[in-house]
Design an enzyme around this catalytic site. Sequence first.
Site, PDB file in Angstrom:
ATOM      1  N   CYS A   1      24.707  40.104  51.272  1.00 35.35           N
ATOM      2  CA  CYS A   1      24.575  41.563  51.322  1.00 35.35           C
ATOM      3  C   CYS A   1      23.539  42.043  52.333  1.00 35.35           C
ATOM      4  O   CYS A   1      23.172  43.215  52.343  1.00 35.35           O
ATOM      5  CB  CYS A   1      24.204  42.091  49.936  1.00 35.35           C
ATOM      6  SG  CYS A   1      25.361  41.612  48.643  1.00 35.35           S
TER       7      CYS A   1
ATOM      8  N   CYS B   1      19.920  39.704  49.102  1.00 34.95           N
ATOM      9  CA  CYS B   1      20.772  38.531  48.954  1.00 34.95           C
ATOM     10  C   CYS B   1      21.503  38.231  50.270  1.00 34.95           C
ATOM     11  O   CYS B   1      21.813  39.144  51.046  1.00 34.95           O
ATOM     12  CB  CYS B   1      21.783  38.759  47.836  1.00 34.95           C
ATOM     13  SG  CYS B   1      21.051  38.822  46.193  1.00 34.95           S
TER      14      CYS B   1
ATOM     15  N   CYS C   1      19.552  49.118  44.486  1.00 30.83           N
ATOM     16  CA  CYS C   1      20.238  48.165  43.625  1.00 30.83           C
ATOM     17  C   CYS C   1      20.026  48.444  42.150  1.00 30.83           C
ATOM     18  O   CYS C   1      20.521  47.704  41.304  1.00 30.83           O
ATOM     19  CB  CYS C   1      19.780  46.735  43.947  1.00 30.83           C
ATOM     20  SG  CYS C   1      17.998  46.508  43.803  1.00 30.83           S
TER      21      CYS C   1
ATOM     22  N   CYS D   1      27.159  43.694  40.377  1.00 36.02           N
ATOM     23  CA  CYS D   1      26.542  42.405  40.667  1.00 36.02           C
ATOM     24  C   CYS D   1      25.020  42.522  40.594  1.00 36.02           C
ATOM     25  O   CYS D   1      24.343  41.659  40.011  1.00 36.02           O
ATOM     26  CB  CYS D   1      26.980  41.914  42.043  1.00 36.02           C
ATOM     27  SG  CYS D   1      26.447  40.232  42.435  1.00 36.02           S
ATOM     28  N   CYS D   2      24.460  43.578  41.164  1.00 33.31           N
ATOM     29  CA  CYS D   2      23.009  43.777  41.129  1.00 33.31           C
ATOM     30  C   CYS D   2      22.512  43.970  39.701  1.00 33.31           C
ATOM     31  O   CYS D   2      21.426  43.510  39.349  1.00 33.31           O
ATOM     32  CB  CYS D   2      22.616  44.982  41.978  1.00 33.31           C
ATOM     33  SG  CYS D   2      22.627  44.684  43.757  1.00 33.31           S
TER      34      CYS D   2
END
Length: 235
Positions: free
Chosen positions: A204, A201, A229, A112-113
Amino acid sequence: MNNIESIQSELQGKNSRKVLRHALENYDQVAISFSGAEDVVLIDMALKIRQDIQVFSLDTGRLHPETYQFIERVRKHYKIDIELLVPDYKNLEAFVKQKGLFSFYEDGHEECCALRKVAPLNRKLATVDAWITGQRKDQSVDTRQDIPEIQIDPAFSTDSHPLIKFNPLVNQSSAQIWDYIEAYQVPFNTLHKQGYISIGCEPCTRPVLPNQHERAGRWWWEDATKKECGLHIAK
């Protein structure tokens, strides 16, 4: 480019303003990465050296409302443009369609990162010769202890584009950053008043408990050695 190691020897241990001045006076195409308290300190310092600074921030689409409000406050306070870097919408649509909105809780945050942060940053850094970050050694005992003041970026450099990375605040402590914020009335994210220290985020990030390390609230469901990340990797 061959002088980076000798310049690092000269700048090692020097105060943050000296490192920042070197970056801003020697590189026309240099940009400041902005997301947290440290980065606004950099902006505040940089504007006293050079007015035409370039500032960007990663808009992952998953930030806290308070963070978006913070970005806008900084923009207005300093009367500067802040470029928001967003993920490629086609890749993002395909990713969310296949894996949903919270796959990182099951298979880790790296994918995702990579989509929401690393790829947009890579596009931006291809357009500059150097970038300035707010990394500090005390942010992570595992991954940030050997950060130099200046380096050829190990993550985003290519053979045809050796990118220079400056870390002016590398030897600053969190307490020193907040002393500066208070002394110069620098804007900060209101989430800091709610126990958040390192803010990423919304899904997270969570507040940390007293005496916990500042990045303990990032990706808390994962091993403590994975608190990065992909934007910053060691030499």
